[in-house]
Design an enzyme around this catalytic site. Structure first.
Site, PDB file in Angstrom:
ATOM      1  N   ARG A 135     131.381  -8.194  -1.518  1.00 25.53           N
ATOM      2  CA  ARG A 135     131.211  -7.876  -0.204  1.00 25.53           C
ATOM      3  C   ARG A 135     129.546  -7.637   0.175  1.00 25.53           C
ATOM      4  O   ARG A 135     129.311  -6.888   1.304  1.00 25.53           O
ATOM      5  CB  ARG A 135     131.780  -6.747   0.118  1.00 25.53           C
ATOM      6  CG  ARG A 135     133.423  -6.762   0.088  1.00 25.53           C
ATOM      7  CD  ARG A 135     134.123  -5.753   0.712  1.00 25.53           C
ATOM      8  NE  ARG A 135     135.624  -6.091   0.842  1.00 25.53           N
ATOM      9  CZ  ARG A 135     136.351  -5.611  -0.129  1.00 25.53           C
ATOM     10  NH1 ARG A 135     135.842  -4.929  -1.153  1.00 25.53           N
ATOM     11  NH2 ARG A 135     137.577  -6.169  -0.333  1.00 25.53           N
ATOM     12  N   LYS A 176     119.745 -16.192   8.321  1.00 21.80           N
ATOM     13  CA  LYS A 176     120.693 -17.244   8.486  1.00 21.80           C
ATOM     14  C   LYS A 176     121.127 -17.785   7.006  1.00 21.80           C
ATOM     15  O   LYS A 176     120.229 -18.336   6.270  1.00 21.80           O
ATOM     16  CB  LYS A 176     120.415 -18.366   9.308  1.00 21.80           C
ATOM     17  CG  LYS A 176     120.561 -17.919  10.816  1.00 21.80           C
ATOM     18  CD  LYS A 176     120.134 -19.270  11.651  1.00 21.80           C
ATOM     19  CE  LYS A 176     120.423 -18.922  13.122  1.00 21.80           C
ATOM     20  NZ  LYS A 176     120.069 -20.143  13.895  1.00 21.80           N
ATOM     21  N   GLU A 212     108.573 -27.852  11.414  1.00 25.35           N
ATOM     22  CA  GLU A 212     109.097 -26.640  11.734  1.00 25.35           C
ATOM     23  C   GLU A 212     107.598 -25.924  12.444  1.00 25.35           C
ATOM     24  O   GLU A 212     107.872 -25.203  13.371  1.00 25.35           O
ATOM     25  CB  GLU A 212     109.549 -25.880  10.628  1.00 25.35           C
ATOM     26  CG  GLU A 212     110.991 -26.148  10.417  1.00 25.35           C
ATOM     27  CD  GLU A 212     111.970 -25.618  11.326  1.00 25.35           C
ATOM     28  OE1 GLU A 212     111.892 -24.902  12.313  1.00 25.35           O
ATOM     29  OE2 GLU A 212     112.992 -26.078  11.269  1.00 25.35           O
ATOM     30  N   LYS A 259     108.450 -15.328  14.453  1.00 24.38           N
ATOM     31  CA  LYS A 259     109.716 -15.500  14.062  1.00 24.38           C
ATOM     32  C   LYS A 259     110.466 -13.849  13.741  1.00 24.38           C
ATOM     33  O   LYS A 259     111.436 -13.569  14.214  1.00 24.38           O
ATOM     34  CB  LYS A 259     110.142 -16.228  12.913  1.00 24.38           C
ATOM     35  CG  LYS A 259     111.607 -16.265  12.331  1.00 24.38           C
ATOM     36  CD  LYS A 259     112.211 -17.477  11.875  1.00 24.38           C
ATOM     37  CE  LYS A 259     113.912 -17.320  11.769  1.00 24.38           C
ATOM     38  NZ  LYS A 259     114.448 -18.278  11.183  1.00 24.38           N
ATOM     39  N   GLU A 297     121.633 -14.259  17.467  1.00 21.19           N
ATOM     40  CA  GLU A 297     121.366 -15.583  18.105  1.00 21.19           C
ATOM     41  C   GLU A 297     122.393 -15.319  19.555  1.00 21.19           C
ATOM     42  O   GLU A 297     122.964 -16.248  20.022  1.00 21.19           O
ATOM     43  CB  GLU A 297     121.854 -16.580  17.507  1.00 21.19           C
ATOM     44  CG  GLU A 297     121.019 -17.926  18.042  1.00 21.19           C
ATOM     45  CD  GLU A 297     121.118 -19.036  17.442  1.00 21.19           C
ATOM     46  OE1 GLU A 297     120.281 -19.270  16.154  1.00 21.19           O
ATOM     47  OE2 GLU A 297     122.007 -19.866  17.519  1.00 21.19           O
ATOM     48  N   ARG A 333     116.886 -15.736  20.702  1.00 20.55           N
ATOM     49  CA  ARG A 333     116.754 -16.391  19.161  1.00 20.55           C
ATOM     50  C   ARG A 333     117.301 -17.740  19.357  1.00 20.55           C
ATOM     51  O   ARG A 333     116.682 -18.705  18.508  1.00 20.55           O
ATOM     52  CB  ARG A 333     117.561 -15.620  18.107  1.00 20.55           C
ATOM     53  CG  ARG A 333     117.297 -16.232  16.831  1.00 20.55           C
ATOM     54  CD  ARG A 333     117.997 -15.446  15.621  1.00 20.55           C
ATOM     55  NE  ARG A 333     117.960 -16.330  14.506  1.00 20.55           N
ATOM     56  CZ  ARG A 333     118.130 -15.721  13.205  1.00 20.55           C
ATOM     57  NH1 ARG A 333     118.566 -14.515  13.046  1.00 20.55           N
ATOM     58  NH2 ARG A 333     117.641 -16.312  12.346  1.00 20.55           N
ATOM     59  N   ASN A 364     115.969 -22.810  17.912  1.00 25.19           N
ATOM     60  CA  ASN A 364     116.749 -24.223  17.402  1.00 25.19           C
ATOM     61  C   ASN A 364     116.131 -25.440  18.504  1.00 25.19           C
ATOM     62  O   ASN A 364     116.743 -26.197  18.542  1.00 25.19           O
ATOM     63  CB  ASN A 364     118.249 -23.907  18.000  1.00 25.19           C
ATOM     64  CG  ASN A 364     118.849 -22.614  17.124  1.00 25.19           C
ATOM     65  OD1 ASN A 364     118.456 -22.848  16.067  1.00 25.19           O
ATOM     66  ND2 ASN A 364     119.811 -22.098  17.779  1.00 25.19           N
ATOM     67  N   HIS A 379     116.590 -28.895  17.556  1.00 24.74           N
ATOM     68  CA  HIS A 379     117.364 -28.991  16.287  1.00 24.74           C
ATOM     69  C   HIS A 379     118.739 -29.784  16.456  1.00 24.74           C
ATOM     70  O   HIS A 379     119.177 -30.100  15.670  1.00 24.74           O
ATOM     71  CB  HIS A 379     117.559 -27.519  15.779  1.00 24.74           C
ATOM     72  CG  HIS A 379     116.601 -27.097  14.926  1.00 24.74           C
ATOM     73  ND1 HIS A 379     115.495 -26.980  15.363  1.00 24.74           N
ATOM     74  CD2 HIS A 379     116.771 -26.739  13.515  1.00 24.74           C
ATOM     75  CE1 HIS A 379     114.583 -26.227  14.237  1.00 24.74           C
ATOM     76  NE2 HIS A 379     115.330 -26.246  13.236  1.00 24.74           N
ATOM     77  N   HIS A 382     119.712 -32.106  13.638  1.00 24.87           N
ATOM     78  CA  HIS A 382     120.838 -32.085  12.660  1.00 24.87           C
ATOM     79  C   HIS A 382     121.670 -33.416  12.825  1.00 24.87           C
ATOM     80  O   HIS A 382     122.190 -33.667  11.696  1.00 24.87           O
ATOM     81  CB  HIS A 382     121.622 -30.519  13.002  1.00 24.87           C
ATOM     82  CG  HIS A 382     121.051 -29.440  12.754  1.00 24.87           C
ATOM     83  ND1 HIS A 382     121.419 -28.139  13.118  1.00 24.87           N
ATOM     84  CD2 HIS A 382     120.012 -29.233  11.856  1.00 24.87           C
ATOM     85  CE1 HIS A 382     120.647 -27.270  12.699  1.00 24.87           C
ATOM     86  NE2 HIS A 382     119.769 -27.869  11.921  1.00 24.87           N
ATOM     87  N   HIS A 434     114.315 -32.358   6.905  1.00 28.52           N
ATOM     88  CA  HIS A 434     114.635 -31.558   8.121  1.00 28.52           C
ATOM     89  C   HIS A 434     113.410 -31.469   9.167  1.00 28.52           C
ATOM     90  O   HIS A 434     113.757 -31.594  10.038  1.00 28.52           O
ATOM     91  CB  HIS A 434     115.190 -30.062   7.343  1.00 28.52           C
ATOM     92  CG  HIS A 434     115.507 -29.239   8.423  1.00 28.52           C
ATOM     93  ND1 HIS A 434     116.475 -29.281   9.409  1.00 28.52           N
ATOM     94  CD2 HIS A 434     114.467 -28.053   8.877  1.00 28.52           C
ATOM     95  CE1 HIS A 434     116.270 -28.307  10.182  1.00 28.52           C
ATOM     96  NE2 HIS A 434     115.345 -27.430   9.938  1.00 28.52           N
TER      97      HIS A 434
HETATM   98  N1  GLY Z   1     116.255 -21.414  12.054  1.00 30.75           N
HETATM   99  C1  GLY Z   1     116.592 -21.049  13.290  1.00 30.75           C
HETATM  100  C2  GLY Z   1     116.823 -19.330  13.289  1.00 30.75           C
HETATM  101  O1  GLY Z   1     116.726 -18.761  12.146  1.00 30.75           O
HETATM  102  O2  GLY Z   1     117.465 -18.830  14.128  1.00 30.75           O
END
Ligand code: GLY
Length: 364
Positions: A121, A143, A185, A227, A237, A241, A245, A248, A252, A264
């Site tokens: 957990r 994430k 990025e 960030k 998010e 946040r 993206n 993205h 993706h 990526h």
């Molecule tokens: N890679 C995008 C984020 O961390 O929200």
């Protein structure tokens, strides 16, 4: 050394960024984390170059640690890899007081973070990103996850680490492809941070590529500080946040369509080109703005095959993107440098028309 703080409701932690040697990195871990044993998940290539020294330092400073290496290909970001790690943790009797140390790029961080969030957990974890891409993005913000049914990160969790240590010393062993991917990025932050940083990136593009120490350090500073601040404001998010993206949804879909033959970061840069075209199609930016905003990602070289996609198939892959709610396609679009719009609804005609123009742009 620079220190940044992430303050979320689930956890508060520090990101240390500098040119740390291995001894210093392990020292930072032991100073900040009280664990009875460490399980070190390490990228295979990083292990080849630095493994002996890392292992020696961990054993010297923490007593015995357990090392598990993994190949960091996108196809390894699967449940079967996760099962192997659970298996090893259980076989070696790791308990609740264990700490996971994740040394590698985004694949190691995402997979290892997911294991840390679910084993018993949740156990402590430290991200030690060794790629530029992981340093500016995936190591911060919690994430975690893995790919499922050909959809990137379909299964995952938000699980903040206890510590992040970024050392530019690792970057000297990156391949040109990995450096390029990190730059994709970094480019994204040019749009998020604003005009000053966008122009800095434009004029220092080659110095980033050649890993000029002064330039890389400044770039890391800008990206990490952006960030950490966004994640502190919106951990899960729900709103702001989402700007992270940018590019993205396209990226993706490109990665999945071309079976991860495109890195990526390069997919993100291509995704930004496409997103800017979409902003223009929707009348959010003018033609002059579009031309000026395309300059930075256009400095990248894209593979020839990138124009070969079938738009219907690509769009279907976007439908599965987690950012799309109740069958609607939502995008993060650019209004101006430093000004992004989130949850912009786009219809299939607008999307097709943008994809056709993207194909023309990429083919010249
Ligand atoms: N890679 C995008 C984020 O961390 O929200």
């Amino acid at each position: 050394m620079k220190t940044y703080h992430v303050r979320t409701s689930s956890k508060k932690y520090t990101v240390h960024s500098g040119s740390f040697g291995i001894k210093e990195i392990v020292h930072l871990v032991t100073q900040n984390l009280k664990c009875d044993r460490f399980f070190v998940l390490i990228d295979k290539n990083v292990n080849k170059i630095y493994g002996t020294e890392i292992q020696k330092e961990f054993n010297r400073q923490t007593g015995e640690s357990y090392f598990f290496q993994m190949t960091s290909l996108e196809k390894q970001k699967s449940y079967s890899t996760i099962q192997k790690i659970y298996d090893e943790l259980a076989k070696q009797n790791f308990g609740r007081d264990a700490g996971m140390i994740l040394i590698g790029g985004g694949v190691v961080g995402d997979i290892g973070g997911f294991v840390a969030s679910t084993y018993m957990r949740g156990i402590k974890c430290v991200h030690i990103p060794t790629t530029i891409l992981a340093a500016v993005d995936s190591s911060i913000g919690g994430k975690t996850g893995y790919n499922f049914r050909n959809t990137k990160n379909l299964i995952g969790s938000f699980y903040q680490p206890d510590l992040v240590i970024t050392s530019t010393e690792f970057f000297s062993s990156l391949s040109p492809k990995e450096i390029d991917s990190g730059i994709g990025e970094i480019i994204k932050y040019g749009y998020l941070s604003g005009k000053k940083f966008y122009e800095y990136l434009l004029s220092n593009y080659n110095s980033i590529h050649s890993l000029d120490k002064r330039v890389i350090e400044y770039v890391l500073q800008e990206c990490i500080s952006f960030k950490t601040s966004v994640v502190s404001d919106d951990e899960r998010e729900g709103g702001i946040r989402k700007v992270l993206n940018f590019g993205h949804t396209f990226a993706h879909a490109f990665e999945s369509y071309y079976q991860y033959k495109i890195s990526h970061g390069k997919a993100v840069a291509a995704g930004i080109l496409a997103a800017n075209i979409l902003s223009h199609k929707k009348g959010i930016i003018t033609t002059n703005q579009l031309n000026s905003f395309q300059k930075l990602p256009a400095m990248m070289k894209f593979p020839k095959f990138l124009q070969e996609f079938d738009s219907t198939d690509l769009t279907r892959r976007m439908d599965l993107d987690k950012k799309n709610k109740s069958g609607k396609l939502n995008f993060v679009l650019l209004k101006d440098l430093g000004e992004l719009l989130i949850d912009v609804n786009v219809n299939k005609n607008e999307l097709n028309s943008a994809l056709n123009e993207f194909k023309r742009l990429i083919s010249v």
